[in-house]
Write a protein that holds these residues in place. Structure first.
Motif, short mmCIF file in Angstrom:
data_model
loop_
_atom_site.label_atom_id
_atom_site.label_comp_id
_atom_site.label_asym_id
_atom_site.label_seq_id
_atom_site.Cartn_x
_atom_site.Cartn_y
_atom_site.Cartn_z
N SER A 152 0.84 -1.21 0.00
CA SER A 152 0.00 0.00 0.00
C SER A 152 0.87 1.25 0.00
CB SER A 152 -0.92 0.02 1.22
OG SER A 152 -0.22 0.42 2.38
N GLY A 153 2.16 1.10 0.38
CA GLY A 153 3.08 2.24 0.39
C GLY A 153 2.80 3.23 1.51
N ARG A 154 2.01 2.81 2.50
CA ARG A 154 1.62 3.75 3.55
C ARG A 154 2.10 3.30 4.93
NH1 ARG A 154 -4.58 4.87 3.07
NH2 ARG A 154 -4.00 6.26 4.77
N ASP A 155 2.05 4.21 5.87
CA ASP A 155 2.45 3.91 7.24
C ASP A 155 1.45 2.92 7.86
OD1 ASP A 155 3.81 4.63 9.88
OD2 ASP A 155 1.70 5.12 10.29
N ILE A 156 1.96 1.91 8.54
CA ILE A 156 1.10 0.85 9.08
C ILE A 156 0.01 1.37 10.01
CG2 ILE A 156 2.86 0.21 10.82
CD1 ILE A 156 1.63 -2.62 10.79
N LEU A 157 0.38 2.28 10.93
CA LEU A 157 -0.61 2.75 11.89
C LEU A 157 -1.70 3.58 11.18
CD1 LEU A 157 1.68 3.75 14.92
CD2 LEU A 157 0.45 1.62 14.54
N GLU A 158 -1.23 4.41 10.23
CA GLU A 158 -2.17 5.29 9.51
C GLU A 158 -3.16 4.49 8.66
OE1 GLU A 158 -0.33 8.65 7.10
OE2 GLU A 158 -1.44 7.49 5.60
N VAL A 159 -2.64 3.54 7.86
CA VAL A 159 -3.54 2.78 6.97
C VAL A 159 -4.46 1.86 7.78
CG1 VAL A 159 -1.99 0.86 6.40
CG2 VAL A 159 -3.67 1.56 4.76
N THR A 160 -3.93 1.28 8.85
CA THR A 160 -4.75 0.38 9.67
C THR A 160 -5.89 1.15 10.33
OG1 THR A 160 -2.76 -0.93 10.05
CG2 THR A 160 -4.64 -1.42 11.44
N LYS A 161 -5.56 2.36 10.81
CA LYS A 161 -6.60 3.19 11.44
C LYS A 161 -7.70 3.52 10.43
CE LYS A 161 -7.21 7.10 14.39
NZ LYS A 161 -6.69 7.97 15.34
N GLU A 162 -7.29 3.83 9.20
CA GLU A 162 -8.29 4.17 8.17
C GLU A 162 -9.20 2.96 7.90
OE1 GLU A 162 -6.61 6.15 4.77
OE2 GLU A 162 -8.56 6.13 3.72
N ILE A 163 -8.59 1.78 7.79
CA ILE A 163 -9.39 0.56 7.54
C ILE A 163 -10.38 0.31 8.69
CG2 ILE A 163 -9.28 -1.96 7.26
CD1 ILE A 163 -6.48 -1.50 5.93
N CYS A 164 -9.89 0.50 9.92
CA CYS A 164 -10.76 0.27 11.09
C CYS A 164 -11.94 1.24 11.11
CB CYS A 164 -9.96 0.44 12.39
SG CYS A 164 -8.83 -0.91 12.67
N GLY A 165 -11.78 2.39 10.48
CA GLY A 165 -12.86 3.37 10.42
C GLY A 165 -13.91 2.99 9.37
N ILE A 166 -13.50 2.20 8.38
CA ILE A 166 -14.43 1.82 7.30
C ILE A 166 -15.24 0.59 7.69
CG2 ILE A 166 -14.55 0.96 4.90
CD1 ILE A 166 -11.90 2.46 4.37
#
Ligand code: E4P
Length: 196
Positions: free
Chosen positions: A35-49
């Protein structure tokens, strides 16, 4: 049977979630890297969806380090399931984190006895890897069947999360055998989804 999607592609998760196809998400370090993104940032976004469990995997190898990393991942959102490998240190981590009240997904399961150990350590999910067993000329769905029998014999509540799904037949077999969950990548073609 629940459907988890095995990806860190936020757009794909959102699209499938809108269709009502997403009961949860599994990620791993390679998917996050892709995904090329920071683990904490992308995981937080997924948890919001997604409202269901979102597996985030530790990369540490020793129990103390895995526990610290797992606690940090669990802080991201209440629907995080900390994913740990089925090693001795992973089982120790599972015992501690499940005791803390966190969901734990014990991954890289290749035998029924390993699944028994994970259940006894308090795993929320056990992830047997069907496709990788097929790769070495074993029948991965036999493992799902054995684990189902063992968990039912002793009323273990650990959910069987069939992973490394490679084809539509795996999905059908898992549904017939009674896997609680399957995790698969998003369809690569909308015209002919991999799971249909
Ligand atoms: C799920 O948690 C795993 O990351 C995934 O199913 C592994 O699948 P693979 O064997 O196709 O890499």
């Amino acid at each position: 049977m629940k459907f988890f999607v095995d990806t860190a592609d936020v757009a794909a998760i959102a699209e499938l979630n809108d269709l009502g196809m997403v009961d949860g998400v599994t990620t791993n370090p390679s998917l996050i890297l892709k995904s090329g993104r920071d683990i904490l940032e992308v995981t937080k976004e997924i948890c919001g969806i997604v409202s269901g469990p979102v597996s985030a995997e530790v990369v540490a190898l020793k129990a103390d380090d895995m526990i610290a990393e797992g606690r940090k991942l669990a802080e991201i959102a209440p629907n995080i399931a900390v994913k740990v490998p089925l090693t001795w240190d992973g089982l120790k981590t599972c015992k501690v984190l499940s005791g803390d009240g966190f969901m734990v997904n014990v991954t890289l399961c290749f035998s029924a006895n390993q699944a028994l150990l994970a259940a006894k350590a308090g795993a929320t999910f056990i992830s047997p890897f069907i496709g990788r067993l097929d790769d070495i000329n074993l029948d991965g769905t036999d493992l799902i069947s054995d684990i189902r029998t063992i968990y039912d014999n002793f009323n273990f509540t650990t959910e069987i999360l069939a992973a490394s799904i490679r084809n539509a037949n795996h999905v059908t077999q898992c549904a017939m055998i009674g896997a609680d969950v399957i995790t698969a990548p998003p369809p690569s073609s909308k015209a002919s989804p991999r799971m249909c």
